[in-house]
Design an enzyme around this catalytic site. Structure first.
Site, PDB file in Angstrom:
ATOM      1  N   GLY A  29     -14.368 -68.332  -2.382  1.00 47.90           N
ATOM      2  CA  GLY A  29     -14.685 -67.194  -1.512  1.00 47.90           C
ATOM      3  C   GLY A  29     -14.021 -65.934  -2.013  1.00 47.90           C
ATOM      4  N   ASN A  30     -13.975 -64.916  -1.171  1.00 49.01           N
ATOM      5  CA  ASN A  30     -13.240 -63.704  -1.521  1.00 49.01           C
ATOM      6  C   ASN A  30     -12.702 -63.070  -0.250  1.00 49.01           C
ATOM      7  OD1 ASN A  30     -15.157 -61.530  -0.553  1.00 49.01           O
ATOM      8  ND2 ASN A  30     -16.496 -62.629  -1.966  1.00 49.01           N
ATOM      9  N   ARG A  31     -12.009 -61.945  -0.388  1.00 47.29           N
ATOM     10  CA  ARG A  31     -11.223 -61.418   0.727  1.00 47.29           C
ATOM     11  C   ARG A  31     -11.985 -60.471   1.634  1.00 47.29           C
ATOM     12  NH1 ARG A  31      -5.568 -59.763  -1.858  1.00 47.29           N
ATOM     13  NH2 ARG A  31      -5.345 -58.936   0.235  1.00 47.29           N
TER      14      ARG A  31
END
Ligand code: PMT
Length: 222
Positions: A29-31
């Site tokens: 995923g990412n932030r």
């Protein structure tokens, strides 16, 4: 001065991260929190636009008057965005994964005694923004975001040209007070026509309105 109206305009907005599954319990995923894209959706709906918001996995309430489509992966976001065309504008605020595992394991990947590394093969995802800009039903206005740690202007301008956008909003990531997760941001908007304007630093809710003022002016042009 009252905010420029967007009544009669259909805005398609993407927001949040994508999750690329590795196995039934793990993903890449990412932030992205979705705050920037949701702020744009809320502000556009307040101005009378019909808003379709394609959202990755986020913990945010759907803004009033917004039609929300939830997705998880880059492939799902790609399909949902293209299915929602036509639109008068596409605003690509989502942090779409550039890479996804070639295969998703059907069962949880187990650790094995004596095996200290795991190699994942990743393949490129489709570029949603470029696909929208090249689509037969291309919206009259396509705006991308550029999330950069370095060389903000050069990297943003390169994306503006490569993806054939009308506008790109560059923001710095990896520092406090802008980009991912923060309530605040600072944007520099570049246009294919030579336009350049710095917006903020300011709360994302205010920046959304400033960005929509720019869009409303362009959408109102004959
Ligand atoms: O969600 P928040 O926590 O509020 O954070 C906001 C934000 C930092 C996520 C947002 O302001 C932002 O910059 N969004 C774009 C993030 C990103 O993926 O940037 P990029 O420079 O990697 O991609 C450039 C553009 O291409 C983006 O518009 C992106 O949506 C689009 N893209 C990228 C890859 C891909 N496969 N498909 C795409 O459409």
């Amino acid at each position: 001065m009252s905010a420029a109206t967007l009544a009669g305009q259909r805005l398609l907005i993407s927001a949040g991260p994508t999750y690329e599954d590795i196995d039934p319990v793990r993903f890449i995923g990412n932030r992205s929190s979705g705050k920037m894209g949701f702020a744009l959706a809320a502000a556009a709906a307040r101005r009378g636009a019909e808003v379709v918001l394609v959202a990755g996995p986020v913990h945010l309430q759907t803004p009033a008057g917004v039609h929300r489509i939830d997705v998880r992966s880059a492939a799902q976001l790609h399909a949902a965005v293209l299915a929602a065309l036509p639109a008068d504008a596409y605003l690509g605020a989502a942090a779409v994964a550039d890479w996804t595992p070639r295969t998703v394991a059907a069962h949880k990947l187990k650790k094995r005694a004596g095996v200290d590394t795991l190699t994942l093969e990743l393949v490129r995802t489709a570029d949603v923004l470029a696909a929208v800009a090249a689509h037969p039903q291309r919206p009259p206005l396509v705006l991308g975001f550029a999330a950069e740690t370095d060389e903000l202007e050069a990297n943003a301008r390169a994306k503006l040209l490569a993806k054939r956008l009308d506008l790109i909003a560059a923001n710095r990531v990896g520092v406090a007070g802008s980009g991912f997760e923060s309530d605040d941001n600072a944007l520099t908007v570049y246009g294919r026509d030579g336009f350049a304007r710095a917006l903020g630093p300011a709360p994302k809710t205010q920046l959304a309105d400033a960005l929509l003022d720019l869009l409303a002016t362009r959408l109102a042009r004959p």
